[in-house]
Scaffold this motif. Structure first.
Motif, mmCIF file in Angstrom:
data_model
loop_
_atom_site.group_PDB
_atom_site.id
_atom_site.type_symbol
_atom_site.label_atom_id
_atom_site.label_comp_id
_atom_site.label_asym_id
_atom_site.label_seq_id
_atom_site.Cartn_x
_atom_site.Cartn_y
_atom_site.Cartn_z
ATOM 1 N N GLN A 263 3.547 -13.363 3.414
ATOM 2 C CA GLN A 263 2.374 -12.541 3.151
ATOM 3 C C GLN A 263 2.644 -11.516 2.063
ATOM 4 O OE1 GLN A 263 -0.830 -12.915 4.504
ATOM 5 N NE2 GLN A 263 -1.167 -11.579 2.726
ATOM 6 N N ARG A 264 3.850 -10.935 2.078
ATOM 7 C CA ARG A 264 4.210 -9.966 1.034
ATOM 8 C C ARG A 264 4.217 -10.660 -0.336
ATOM 9 N NH1 ARG A 264 3.592 -7.913 4.936
ATOM 10 N NH2 ARG A 264 1.691 -7.464 3.806
ATOM 11 N N VAL A 265 4.707 -11.880 -0.380
ATOM 12 C CA VAL A 265 4.716 -12.638 -1.638
ATOM 13 C C VAL A 265 3.291 -12.878 -2.111
ATOM 14 C CG1 VAL A 265 5.251 -14.879 -2.674
ATOM 15 C CG2 VAL A 265 6.952 -13.728 -1.242
ATOM 16 N N ALA A 266 2.410 -13.282 -1.180
ATOM 17 C CA ALA A 266 1.020 -13.550 -1.543
ATOM 18 C C ALA A 266 0.323 -12.291 -2.044
ATOM 19 C CB ALA A 266 0.276 -14.126 -0.338
ATOM 20 N N ASP A 267 0.697 -11.132 -1.502
ATOM 21 C CA ASP A 267 0.094 -9.865 -1.921
ATOM 22 C C ASP A 267 0.592 -9.414 -3.293
ATOM 23 O OD1 ASP A 267 -1.293 -9.795 0.441
ATOM 24 O OD2 ASP A 267 0.064 -8.380 1.427
ATOM 25 N N GLY A 268 1.763 -9.943 -3.719
ATOM 26 C CA GLY A 268 2.301 -9.610 -5.038
ATOM 27 C C GLY A 268 3.562 -8.778 -4.966
ATOM 28 N N LEU A 269 4.612 -9.221 -5.667
ATOM 29 C CA LEU A 269 5.883 -8.510 -5.722
ATOM 30 C C LEU A 269 6.056 -7.866 -7.095
ATOM 31 C CD1 LEU A 269 8.266 -11.084 -3.974
ATOM 32 C CD2 LEU A 269 6.912 -9.251 -2.938
ATOM 33 N N TYR A 270 7.000 -6.924 -7.180
ATOM 34 C CA TYR A 270 7.269 -6.243 -8.446
ATOM 35 C C TYR A 270 8.228 -7.026 -9.341
ATOM 36 C CZ TYR A 270 5.051 -2.081 -6.452
ATOM 37 O OH TYR A 270 4.159 -1.200 -5.899
ATOM 38 N N THR A 271 8.984 -7.915 -8.763
ATOM 39 C CA THR A 271 9.877 -8.775 -9.549
ATOM 40 C C THR A 271 9.884 -10.144 -8.875
ATOM 41 O OG1 THR A 271 12.092 -8.956 -10.551
ATOM 42 C CG2 THR A 271 11.988 -8.120 -8.300
ATOM 43 N N PRO A 272 9.891 -11.238 -9.632
ATOM 44 C CA PRO A 272 9.681 -12.565 -9.040
ATOM 45 C C PRO A 272 10.928 -13.161 -8.387
ATOM 46 C CG PRO A 272 9.935 -12.781 -11.398
ATOM 47 C CD PRO A 272 9.963 -11.300 -11.116
ATOM 48 N N HIS A 273 11.495 -12.422 -7.453
ATOM 49 C CA HIS A 273 12.665 -12.910 -6.718
ATOM 50 C C HIS A 273 12.551 -12.500 -5.252
ATOM 51 C CE1 HIS A 273 14.900 -14.048 -10.350
ATOM 52 N NE2 HIS A 273 14.509 -12.896 -10.884
#
Length: 336
Positions: A263-273
């Motif tokens: 869910q955190r990934v779907a909401d958007g991360l600050y760096t793609p890792h």
């Protein structure tokens, strides 16, 4: 800046000249930092080794697969409740930095495990200052007049959590981002990195955590956890750790954490890792349905999912079967 500040930057120049673009940048991590094999294969990356003593045996944690396999085989997949890590002191750090970076690099970033749990950051800061006393003369002798920068940075996290800013830094350097912008973005990522720990054996984890000055697992939790097979999920953030939830058994704890991370990934991360490190056979992690869901979420969001063998240092401190998961993203109060 002092050793307790987010970063310590030192400069040396043969003639006081400045350049707009640093010719070559190096990255140093300590061995407790969990990063991908591709990151470690970069010739501009160096690993500060961490010797570990368990009984009469000594191991050197430096992300060597054969050494890690030997450690796991001889210590029940990483058990070392009474083991002792022996980090390099300031003098040894000075020698390591001088031998590896002085002549071939103009800028070096050293990322360490959180200073609140380990002396490595302070030793690296002191060692870098000691090294700088010799660097100007060495570079002048070699005919190098460009400025030299050495920055020691506290990642404020451990294990998978230290790996996130390290891999983000490599991305920034690969895009030739200017040094000031790298600094600002790197600190933004560090300040937004969350690590979630799932120890498999509460008694073991409590013993090791108290060695690090961590009181997040209390005695009552250990007693109840052992009787009921309770697995806590512990959040690491800004150099601190505290439990955020508890679950019945490994499958439930991992499942909740992997779904939460998706869910955190779907909401958007600050760096793609997103990094998952595990003290055991990686097939255990890949075999869960929730991991497949997390993998799909990462693919959809173009986030690199790194499932890694935990460092020896991480294994010794979290224990066999322990797992860490980390990412950098917006603040959140909800828990797995």
């Amino acid at each position: 800046m002092s050793a307790s500040a987010p970063g310590t930057t030192l400069h040396a120049s043969g003639n006081g000249a400045t350049v707009r673009k640093l010719a070559r940048a190096g990255i140093v991590i300590d061995a407790s930092c969990d990063v991908s094999p591709a990151f470690l294969a970069d010739p501009d990356v160096a690993v500060i080794p961490i010797p570990i003593r368990i009984g009469k045996s000594t191991y050197v944690d430096q992300h060597d697969p054969e050494a890690t396999a030997r450690y796991m085989q001889e210590n029940a997949n990483g058990e070392g409740a009474h083991g002792q890590s022996i980090p390099l002191d300031a003098e040894q750090m000075r020698n390591f930095f001088t031998e590896r970076f002085v002549l071939d690099y103009d800028s070096v970033y050293c990322l360490t495990i959180t200073a609140s749990r380990s002396p490595i950051h302070d030793a690296a800061s002191q060692g870098s200052m000691m090294a700088m006393a010799n660097i100007r003369d060495m570079r002048q002798t070699a005919g190098i007049n460009r400025p030299f920068q050495f920055r020691v940075i506290d990642t404020k996290n451990m294990f998978a959590g230290s790996g996130i800013p390290a891999m983000a830094l490599r991305d920034l350097l690969g895009r030739h981002v200017q040094p000031k912008d790298i600094r600002d973005e790197l600190f933004r990522i560090i300040d937004a990195t969350y690590t979630y720990y799932v120890p498999d054996n509460l008694g073991y984890a409590r013993t090791r955590s108290r060695v690090r000055g961590d009181r997040s697992i209390n005695l009552l939790s250990v007693m109840l956890g052992g009787a009921l097979n309770i697995k806590p999920i512990i959040r690491g953030y800004h150099g601190d750790t505290h439990p955020v939830s508890k679950h019945r058994g490994r499958a439930e704890a991992w499942g909740r954490l992997f779904k939460f991370a998706a869910q955190r990934v779907a909401d958007g991360l600050y760096t793609p890792h997103l990094i998952v490190s595990y003290a055991g056979p990686l097939a255990d992690v890949y075999g869960t349905a929730e991991m497949a869901q997390l993998r799909t979420a990462c693919e959809d969001a173009e986030v690199a999912l790194h499932v890694l063998q935990m460092s020896m240092t991480g294994m010794m401190n979290i224990g066999p079967g322990g797992l860490t998961l980390a990412f950098s993203g917006p603040p959140h109060s909800e828990a797995p």
